[in-house]
Each structure stands twice: as C-alpha cells, then as structure tokens.
Motif scaffolding. Structure first.
Motif, PDB file in Angstrom:
ATOM      1  N   GLU A 144       3.803  46.459  39.303  1.00 21.50           N
ATOM      2  CA  GLU A 144       2.687  46.566  38.377  1.00 21.50           C
ATOM      3  C   GLU A 144       1.853  45.301  38.500  1.00 21.50           C
ATOM      4  O   GLU A 144       2.308  44.296  39.063  1.00 21.50           O
ATOM      5  CB  GLU A 144       3.200  46.721  36.935  1.00 21.50           C
ATOM      6  CG  GLU A 144       4.021  45.532  36.467  1.00 21.50           C
ATOM      7  CD  GLU A 144       4.572  45.712  35.066  1.00 21.50           C
ATOM      8  OE1 GLU A 144       4.436  46.817  34.522  1.00 21.50           O
ATOM      9  OE2 GLU A 144       5.127  44.738  34.522  1.00 21.50           O
ATOM     10  N   PRO A 145       0.610  45.308  37.976  1.00 21.27           N
ATOM     11  CA  PRO A 145      -0.221  44.103  38.091  1.00 21.27           C
ATOM     12  C   PRO A 145       0.372  42.938  37.297  1.00 21.27           C
ATOM     13  O   PRO A 145       0.935  43.123  36.214  1.00 21.27           O
ATOM     14  CB  PRO A 145      -1.560  44.545  37.499  1.00 21.27           C
ATOM     15  CG  PRO A 145      -1.548  46.035  37.552  1.00 21.27           C
ATOM     16  CD  PRO A 145      -0.124  46.434  37.375  1.00 21.27           C
ATOM     17  N   GLY A 146       0.252  41.733  37.837  1.00 15.57           N
ATOM     18  CA  GLY A 146       0.702  40.560  37.108  1.00 15.57           C
ATOM     19  C   GLY A 146       1.159  39.444  38.020  1.00 15.57           C
ATOM     20  O   GLY A 146       1.147  39.562  39.250  1.00 15.57           O
ATOM     21  N   LYS A 147       1.600  38.362  37.411  1.00 13.43           N
ATOM     22  CA  LYS A 147       2.068  37.183  38.135  1.00 13.43           C
ATOM     23  C   LYS A 147       3.566  36.965  37.998  1.00 13.43           C
ATOM     24  O   LYS A 147       4.121  36.051  38.615  1.00 13.43           O
ATOM     25  CB  LYS A 147       1.335  35.938  37.620  1.00 13.43           C
ATOM     26  CG  LYS A 147      -0.176  35.967  37.812  1.00 13.43           C
ATOM     27  CD  LYS A 147      -0.816  34.691  37.279  1.00 13.43           C
ATOM     28  CE  LYS A 147      -2.326  34.704  37.483  1.00 13.43           C
ATOM     29  NZ  LYS A 147      -2.974  33.468  36.956  1.00 13.43           N
ATOM     30  N   GLY A 148       4.223  37.768  37.194  1.00 15.47           N
ATOM     31  CA  GLY A 148       5.645  37.585  36.949  1.00 15.47           C
ATOM     32  C   GLY A 148       6.508  38.118  38.070  1.00 15.47           C
ATOM     33  O   GLY A 148       6.019  38.760  39.011  1.00 15.47           O
ATOM     34  N   PRO A 149       7.813  37.878  37.990  1.00 14.36           N
ATOM     35  CA  PRO A 149       8.728  38.397  39.003  1.00 14.36           C
ATOM     36  C   PRO A 149       8.634  39.922  39.105  1.00 14.36           C
ATOM     37  O   PRO A 149       8.671  40.628  38.087  1.00 14.36           O
ATOM     38  CB  PRO A 149      10.106  37.960  38.488  1.00 14.36           C
ATOM     39  CG  PRO A 149       9.829  36.770  37.626  1.00 14.36           C
ATOM     40  CD  PRO A 149       8.510  37.058  36.977  1.00 14.36           C
ATOM     41  N   PHE A 200       2.724  42.266  41.037  1.00 11.57           N
ATOM     42  CA  PHE A 200       1.914  41.984  42.216  1.00 11.57           C
ATOM     43  C   PHE A 200       0.460  41.716  41.846  1.00 11.57           C
ATOM     44  O   PHE A 200      -0.067  42.278  40.883  1.00 11.57           O
ATOM     45  CB  PHE A 200       1.928  43.172  43.188  1.00 11.57           C
ATOM     46  CG  PHE A 200       3.287  43.550  43.707  1.00 11.57           C
ATOM     47  CD1 PHE A 200       4.000  42.690  44.526  1.00 11.57           C
ATOM     48  CD2 PHE A 200       3.848  44.780  43.384  1.00 11.57           C
ATOM     49  CE1 PHE A 200       5.246  43.046  45.023  1.00 11.57           C
ATOM     50  CE2 PHE A 200       5.088  45.152  43.872  1.00 11.57           C
ATOM     51  CZ  PHE A 200       5.800  44.276  44.692  1.00 11.57           C
ATOM     52  N   ASN A 201      -0.163  40.884  42.660  1.00 13.83           N
ATOM     53  CA  ASN A 201      -1.609  40.722  42.652  1.00 13.83           C
ATOM     54  C   ASN A 201      -2.066  40.852  44.101  1.00 13.83           C
ATOM     55  O   ASN A 201      -2.150  39.882  44.827  1.00 13.83           O
ATOM     56  CB  ASN A 201      -2.015  39.371  42.064  1.00 13.83           C
ATOM     57  CG  ASN A 201      -3.526  39.237  41.923  1.00 13.83           C
ATOM     58  OD1 ASN A 201      -4.284  40.144  42.274  1.00 13.83           O
ATOM     59  ND2 ASN A 201      -3.976  38.104  41.412  1.00 13.83           N
ATOM     60  N   LEU A 202      -2.265  42.075  44.509  1.00 12.87           N
ATOM     61  CA  LEU A 202      -2.646  42.499  45.848  1.00 12.87           C
ATOM     62  C   LEU A 202      -1.467  42.421  46.833  1.00 12.87           C
ATOM     63  O   LEU A 202      -1.368  41.497  47.639  1.00 12.87           O
ATOM     64  CB  LEU A 202      -3.846  41.724  46.409  1.00 12.87           C
ATOM     65  CG  LEU A 202      -4.758  42.495  47.387  1.00 12.87           C
ATOM     66  CD1 LEU A 202      -5.951  41.650  47.797  1.00 12.87           C
ATOM     67  CD2 LEU A 202      -4.066  43.089  48.571  1.00 12.87           C
ATOM     68  N   PRO A 203      -0.564  43.401  46.750  1.00 19.28           N
ATOM     69  CA  PRO A 203       0.466  43.501  47.795  1.00 19.28           C
ATOM     70  C   PRO A 203      -0.198  43.892  49.113  1.00 19.28           C
ATOM     71  O   PRO A 203      -0.643  45.021  49.276  1.00 19.28           O
ATOM     72  CB  PRO A 203       1.391  44.600  47.266  1.00 19.28           C
ATOM     73  CG  PRO A 203       0.541  45.418  46.340  1.00 19.28           C
ATOM     74  CD  PRO A 203      -0.448  44.454  45.744  1.00 19.28           C
ATOM     75  N   HIS A 204      -0.275  42.945  50.036  1.00 15.25           N
ATOM     76  CA  HIS A 204      -1.149  43.076  51.209  1.00 15.25           C
ATOM     77  C   HIS A 204      -0.397  43.370  52.501  1.00 15.25           C
ATOM     78  O   HIS A 204      -0.967  43.924  53.439  1.00 15.25           O
ATOM     79  CB  HIS A 204      -1.959  41.783  51.368  1.00 15.25           C
ATOM     80  CG  HIS A 204      -3.113  41.871  52.298  1.00 15.25           C
ATOM     81  ND1 HIS A 204      -3.020  41.560  53.634  1.00 15.25           N
ATOM     82  CD2 HIS A 204      -4.404  42.248  52.086  1.00 15.25           C
ATOM     83  CE1 HIS A 204      -4.202  41.721  54.206  1.00 15.25           C
ATOM     84  NE2 HIS A 204      -5.051  42.136  53.290  1.00 15.25           N
ATOM     85  N   SER A 205       0.870  42.977  52.574  1.00 18.72           N
ATOM     86  CA  SER A 205       1.664  43.215  53.776  1.00 18.72           C
ATOM     87  C   SER A 205       3.089  43.538  53.363  1.00 18.72           C
ATOM     88  O   SER A 205       3.554  43.133  52.298  1.00 18.72           O
ATOM     89  CB  SER A 205       1.632  41.993  54.706  1.00 18.72           C
ATOM     90  OG  SER A 205       2.001  40.811  54.016  1.00 18.72           O
ATOM     91  N   ILE A 206       3.783  44.276  54.252  1.00 21.56           N
ATOM     92  CA  ILE A 206       5.143  44.696  53.926  1.00 21.56           C
ATOM     93  C   ILE A 206       5.925  44.872  55.217  1.00 21.56           C
ATOM     94  O   ILE A 206       5.390  45.354  56.222  1.00 21.56           O
ATOM     95  CB  ILE A 206       5.125  45.989  53.082  1.00 21.56           C
ATOM     96  CG1 ILE A 206       6.524  46.338  52.574  1.00 21.56           C
ATOM     97  CG2 ILE A 206       4.505  47.154  53.848  1.00 21.56           C
ATOM     98  CD1 ILE A 206       6.521  47.417  51.494  1.00 21.56           C
TER      99      ILE A 206
END
Length: 305
Positions: A180-185, A188-194
């Motif tokens: 979900e959006p956010g900065k916590g564990p 994510f803030n733009l999951p860009h690669s995996i």
C-alpha cells in the motif's frame, strides 16, 4: 591506446575501486571497462528513443525496449538486427524481462498492460485492461517490472499508480497481492523494479523511498536495504546484484547485506557516464548492459576477469 582513452579507463576503474574502501569484508573488486560501442547494429531508418529495459534469452539474443518506433528490438548474438514489434500495441515502454522458457515479458505504462510474447513477437498472454487503469485483480496502473518464481509464477510491481506487488500463475490467473502507499515497512512509494534472488526472496525496488524491500513469496517482509534509488536490478551469473540508480546516475554493486560495495559512473554523455540509467542486464560473460532514459542509448560495460 590514446591518452584520453587511457585516462577515461583509469578514472572509471578508480570510481569502482574507491567504493570498496572501508568495507573490511569486501570481496575482490569487480572491474568494468566502458566498451567502445554497445555491440548492436540498428537499422539505418531507426533512431533509439529513451531506452527503458534490456535482456537476453538463452540463445544469446538481445531484446531492447525503447520509447520510439519499433519499441521491441531483437538482435542476434553478434548484434545483428533480427526483428522488431510493438507498433500500434505498446503505449509507453517500461520493463522487459525474459523468462526461463525464452518468453519475453514487457510492462506498458502507457496502456496499463503486461504482455508475454514468444521470440518471434507473437502475443502469448495479455494481463490487464488496455487503457483502463484500476485497482482490480485484472487491472494495473502503470505497471513497472516483472519477476519470475521457481514454479513459473509471475510477480509484477504495480507501480506508478498503485503501490503494490501482484502475483499471478503462469496462465495469468490472479493469485494475490500485497503493499500500500506509504513509507513504513512493507509499504511502497513507486515500486519500480522487482527480481527474485537465489533464496527465492522477492526483492522490490521501492524507488521513491530509496530502498529495496525483501519479501517471501506470500508477501511477508524479511529485510529492508536503504540508501539508494533502485530504478533497475539484475543478478549476474555469479549472483552479484547490480542496481541502476537513476537518481545518482550510477551503477551499484550490493553486497549480501544490501550495502553498496562498489559503484560506477556519474552524470554525463561519455563512456561510462550515465544520463538516467533505468534498467540493466548481464550477458553470459557478466558484461553489463544499461538502458538509459535520458541518454537515449544502450551502454555496455565490459567485465575484466
């Protein structure tokens, strides 16, 4: 060798070596030398747009994804142009990966789609609703990258609009999601690669949070590595993890603890310099190939043994 060329090579090697200082557990340094060219032969009528991703299949064929005409380009092992496809289908190029069956997968952030092709460019599978972004099980909002599990399951980072990872079976059946959006564990803030590592962990490049988060196959958070912007990630055949940091205009080598062990490059248009390195891959000789958005080029770094 001309003096200017020698200076470039020496400086580039120093950039890589300096980053190992202070790491008492560093292995022998990896040395790259910028290649004179990228080794591919483009058709005369084709000009590369921003290059977003690149990968190889088991036969040594290269697939280059760029934002221009003929968006998916295929070259043989010698760099000769073979074919292209994607006009009137791809809205905007982003991620490209080749799976263990030599199927080519791409993410289209323009049309919110993920496609699977055979090596000739025939569509085998399409996931998503063309031109219809959303949060549903069969929708994406600018999906960014693809990773493959040991049992052919598919993990997709989704992406610019949705802050989540989605999991699908090989036939495209929805299996689950997390994030979900956010900065916590776990946020994510733009999951860009995996990408998956040898232990089967799913590594997600959480770009705007400047970190990689590692999960198990069900989305349980295992580790967080911070301190860089992971635009693209790739393992070489030795298990070394390389990261394209598009914000710093560098290529990074991470150690087993997720710390930067070495780095190469700086912003520029010269050999070994980068202008928004986006995604990258390694060939069977462990040379690196970096797709540049800002530089509108593919760059090759030769691995010295």
């Amino acid at each position: 060798m001309k003096l200017s060329r020698l200076i470039i090579l020496l400086c580039f090697s120093i950039f890589g070596l300096m980053s190992t200082m202070g790491d008492s557990h560093a292995a022998d340094p990896v040395i790259f030398v910028p290649a004179a060219d990228n080794g591919i032969q483009l058709p005369e009528e084709l000009t590369l747009g921003p290059c977003s991703a690149v990968d190889f299949d088991s036969e040594g064929r290269m697939y280059l994804f760029h934002r221009g005409k003929q968006p998916i380009l295929c070259f043989d092992r010698a760099g000769r142009f073979l074919r292209s496809w994607g006009d009137n289908l791809i809205g905007q190029a982003h991620g490209l990966r080749v799976d263990q069956h030599d199927h080519i997968w791409v993410t289209d952030i323009g049309n919110h789609m993920v496609y699977q092709f055979d090596s000739q460019g025939k569509i085998l599978l399409a996931i998503g609703q063309p031109g219809k972004p959303g949060t549903g099980e069969n929708q994406f909002d600018k999906p960014t990258d693809i990773a493959f599990g040991r049992h052919d399951e598919i993990y997709i980072s989704d992406g610019y609009g949705n802050s989540r990872v989605m999991k699908f079976a090989a036939n495209g059946k929805y299996l689950g999601q997390w994030g979900e959006p956010g900065k916590g564990p776990g946020q994510f803030n733009l999951p860009h690669s995996i990408i998956l590592d040898r232990q089967g962990r799913i590594l997600v490049g959480d770009r705007e949070n400047n970190r990689v988060q590692a999960f198990n196959s069900e989305g349980k958070l295992l580790e967080i590595w911070t301190g860089f912007a992971p635009y693209g990630m790739e393992f070489d055949a030795q298990g070394n993890l390389f990261v394209a940091d598009g914000r710093a205009n560098k290529v990074l080598l991470l150690n087993s603890s997720g710390k930067v062990a070495q780095s190469w490059g700086r912003k520029g248009a010269g050999p070994g310099e980068f202008n928004l390195p986006h995604m990258l891959t390694a060939d069977t000789a462990d040379n690196l190939f970096i797709a540049e958005i800002g530089g509108k080029r593919l760059q090759k770094l030769l691995r010295e043994k």
